[in-house]
Enzyme design. Structure first.
Site, PDB file in Angstrom:
ATOM      1  N   GLU A 263       0.736  -0.910   0.329  1.00  0.00           N
ATOM      2  CA  GLU A 263       0.330  -0.273  -0.189  1.00  0.00           C
ATOM      3  C   GLU A 263       1.001   0.865   0.527  1.00  0.00           C
ATOM      4  O   GLU A 263       0.054   2.052  -0.752  1.00  0.00           O
ATOM      5  CB  GLU A 263      -0.810   0.082   1.345  1.00  0.00           C
ATOM      6  N   HIS A 266       1.327   2.375  -3.522  1.00  0.00           N
ATOM      7  CA  HIS A 266      -0.099   2.918  -4.166  1.00  0.00           C
ATOM      8  C   HIS A 266       0.250   4.962  -3.361  1.00  0.00           C
ATOM      9  O   HIS A 266       0.392   5.708  -4.543  1.00  0.00           O
ATOM     10  CB  HIS A 266      -0.839   2.405  -3.445  1.00  0.00           C
ATOM     11  N   GLU A 292      -0.535  -0.601  -9.374  1.00  0.00           N
ATOM     12  CA  GLU A 292      -0.830  -1.286  -9.242  1.00  0.00           C
ATOM     13  C   GLU A 292       0.499  -1.959  -9.409  1.00  0.00           C
ATOM     14  O   GLU A 292       1.903  -2.606  -8.819  1.00  0.00           O
ATOM     15  CB  GLU A 292      -1.406  -2.740  -9.721  1.00  0.00           C
TER      16      GLU A 292
END
Lengths: 493, 493
Positions: A263, A266, A292
């Site tokens: 994460e 991201h 991604e």
């Protein structure tokens, strides 16, 4: 006179402010909200989605888009206009009633899923899912007719502009020719090695501290984001305030740690989108696949590499102390373990594509009307057996009910995970060529050059270029799956 | 044909959904948001406040309100229509530009205040505050002209409908005749008693656990709300999902505990507003004064009473163990300690009114244009000295910069705290007469009858009645400050 472009600029800025509220309320619903708040939250978010749909699809917006095409615009403004047009066209196709119905049905299905999944309640879940599928098919049909493409391709384009099921069939078809054998070989090879599962419990607060430290190493800006907990890890919020989540298991800490690393990939993309353009479509992340690619570059290319694991190892020991299964060489091996399992988000990078291909095939058939919701479990079981050798009969919780994506109609999203894995391999290979000292830098914990490379080649561009162009600028060629294969063979054989 | 009332009903339901998003995003800004999210959040909330202002003040709404006056409506619908009219009139007076400017200036001032207060930066703060005051005066002027009342009264009416500075001058004037003497007497009396400050540190997680347990005793519904941390404790969110906050100090746990009890009073009112009317104005809490009566009934009337403290004492020991200053009789005395101090939110109930009267006098003069922002510190110092004998010169942080209220233009709010204290005394006295066993019930930890009484007399009515009528129905008379005096003399003399 105000130019049409300026009017569009202001309209999209306004939409982005409403999008901010939607993002925060959505994060809250997943990470903070108590159960009785769900109904009112769904209604509030549906009201907002109707409003933003109205603003975006107002007749004037269409007119301004036409006029702006004839105005003097610089390159960035041109790119912004192209993205505005894409958003407008995607939205203008849908009647307001469908937008509202989809938002409500999706929220209802998702919220019920949080409980139904725990109780393995496929019966209850499938009732809600049927409504979501019905509305998603209506949406797909409208989009397909307008674009003259198939239903599924029309949805795919929402997440990965320019991608088609034809291209995916080639990419995934290729994967299917070599990946099962590679997986089998690696599983056999690893059977000869000793791996020790580290002995829990691993205090959850300590796991959180470890996650925060790793985020710090990875350059997460804590003045512009947070780490919290949710059933399904995700990266939400807005570029100025990125909210990532993970989930903890007292018996095992690697899954939460790797979730955080994923994460954070991201998050760094979001936190480094072009600041001066925030609020305009051109500032958005390029696509879900490119998004991604950043999370997988962090988690798989970097995070599971030996140099990086070496640099993280002392932090792990700092939190949990030396104990059985936590010697350095075992720690490395644990993070490169290949073991087909039930859960996609916990899958190693060799089994992951199988999870994605399975979902791709099912959701494509579902959207094209070739199968119905009631057919999902049997298909799921068959494909899990075929692709990964795993029996999921009766286990909906860890089978076809494990993902959040379908609950709110996110059909067409799953392929972006494997596209992301392929982009990531290509980007990381290129970065390694561009930064000859990179492997040593990583061992020393110095990621500056890597982040600079990503900033220059990916993050700062937002949606300025198409994905093909972005990849070409960054790596010299468009998506080439050979990098992914080379990466996997290099690491695991 | 759809009735005008139905159209209004749907419009207000829609407004309430946007209000939901504003409430959650507002809570998030105070309890969760990292600093760099502030600017974008302010812009998003300002955009939403402009939108809701537009919806509420649309020409049609005015027409529907007129038409609905002639339609067949039952009592509740009539009450709802009255509240709708009030909201409409309050909003229609303000130009959109002022709404937006106020929202932005308020958010900017509040967010900067969070940092400026810590660094005692009056210079920086006063710059922002001047802008807020300027816009609030413009607002007050518009409201005053329309209602034919004074500027300050026009603001007061927003928080406490029906209240005027003339009435407040009488109520507060009366307080000023007897409260300073009573305060002095009690302080002298308490000087002869021994109180031991319990020895910290008090682990913050344990304080949180204690708060959660006390909330449980007080009937907080955790499926419809949360407890978190913020710089300034408050009760936010929506009735279906009430968010309360407190703040912790490792050296002292009573302040956080009492803060939690206070906010739980607010929360139970919100959680028990009439469910079938949620989303309509008639379901809202009656006024800020009535809201505060619930929090102060919980904190002061109930929370600081010996029977309640007896019932809570074992929970305290469970968390912190027996230690010096935590024997039962000292615990009682600590919670009834009267000691004038800097901070309003930490004040005992005898000094609290002085904090409020001081703020009332300053904010009234500020809104009426009799003083300017630059005059505040000197006035504050003088009145603190005069009313409480406390020197605040140069200490802005614990002086005129301690409250959040003025930062976003909440002038006219402060008096509702002392009105609430008075309502609370009157309500609690009446509840005690209605439930003869109440004091014993409380010792045993059984609060069922009290909550039932509050539910029947206050919570379930929302805004159905005016405050005067609500108090009359509940207690047989409108606000009578004699109950407050009797309560204070009974407890402290």
């Amino acid at each position: 006179m105000t130019s049409a472009y300026k009017k569009l600029h202001d309209t999209f800025a306004r939409l982005s402010r409403f999008g901010h509220l939607s993002a925060i309320a959505g994060w809250d619903a997943a990470a903070m909200m108590p159960p009785e708040g769900g109904q009112a939250r769904s209604e509030a978010l549906a009201e907002l989605s109707v409003l933003t749909h109205q603003i975006l699809t107002a007749k004037q917006v269409g007119e301004w888009l036409e006029q702006a095409g004839g105005e003097q615009l610089n390159d960035l403004e041109q790119a912004n206009l192209r993205e505005m047009r894409r958003h407008y066209q995607q939205a203008a196709l849908l009647p307001e009633s469908l937008v509202q119905a989809k938002s409500l049905a999706g929220a209802r299905c998702e919220q019920a899923w949080r409980i139904q999944r725990k109780s393995n309640d496929w019966e209850g879940f499938s009732e809600n899912l049927k409504e979501v599928v019905k509305l998603s098919r209506q949406e797909a049909q409208l989009r397909a007719e307008a674009a003259g493409i198939s239903r599924y391709d029309a949805l795919l384009d929402l997440y990965e502009p320019g991608m088609t099921s034809q291209k995916l069939d080639v990419l995934f078809g290729d994967l299917k020719t070599w990946l099962p054998d590679l997986l089998q070989t690696v599983v056999e090879k690893q059977k000869t090695e000793t791996r020790i599962a580290p002995q829990g419990p691993f205090d959850i607060e300590k796991q959180r501290q470890l996650g925060l430290k790793v985020m710090g190493k990875l350059g997460f800006n804590f003045d512009a984001g947070r780490l919290d907990v949710s059933a399904h890890p995700f990266c939400g919020g807005v570029p100025q305030d990125v909210r990532i989540t993970t989930r903890y298991n007292e018996n095992e800490f690697l899954s939460a740690m790797m979730g955080v690393i994923h994460e954070t990939g991201h998050a760094r993309y979001e936190q480094n989108l072009p600041k001066e353009w925030l609020g305009q479509p051109v500032s958005n992340a390029r696509s879900m696949g490119v998004h991604e690619s950043q999370s997988l570059l962090f988690e798989m290319q970097l995070g599971c590499s030996e140099p990086f694991l070496k640099s993280v190892y002392p932090l792990v020991i700092e939190q949990f102390g030396h104990r059985e299964g936590l010697d350095e060489s075992n720690f490395m091996k644990l993070n490169q373990r290949v073991q087909p399992g039930f859960i996609r988000v916990d899958a190693d990078e060799l089994s992951y594509p199988a999870h994605v291909i399975l979902r791709y095939e099912i959701e494509k058939a579902l959207m094209e009307g070739e199968i119905e919701v009631d057919d999902i479990p049997a298909l799921w079981n068959r494909k899990m057996k075929e692709y990964l050798g795993i029996d999921t009969v009766g286990n909906y919780r860890d089978g076809c009910m494990q993902d959040i994506h379908w609950t709110d109609g996110g059909f067409g999203y799953f392929p972006t995970y494997t596209l992301g894995a392929m982009y990531a391999a290509q980007l990381f290979r290129t970065a390694n060529k561009a930064i000859p000292t990179l492997q040593d830098d990583i061992v020393r914990g110095d990621l500056t050059a890597l982040f600079q490379w990503l900033q220059q080649n990916i993050w700062q561009h937002g949606s300025r270029f198409t994905t093909d162009q972005l990849m070409k600028n960054a790596t010299g060629e468009t998506l080439n799956p050979a990098f992914f294969r080379a990466h996997l063979e290099g690491r695991y054989l």
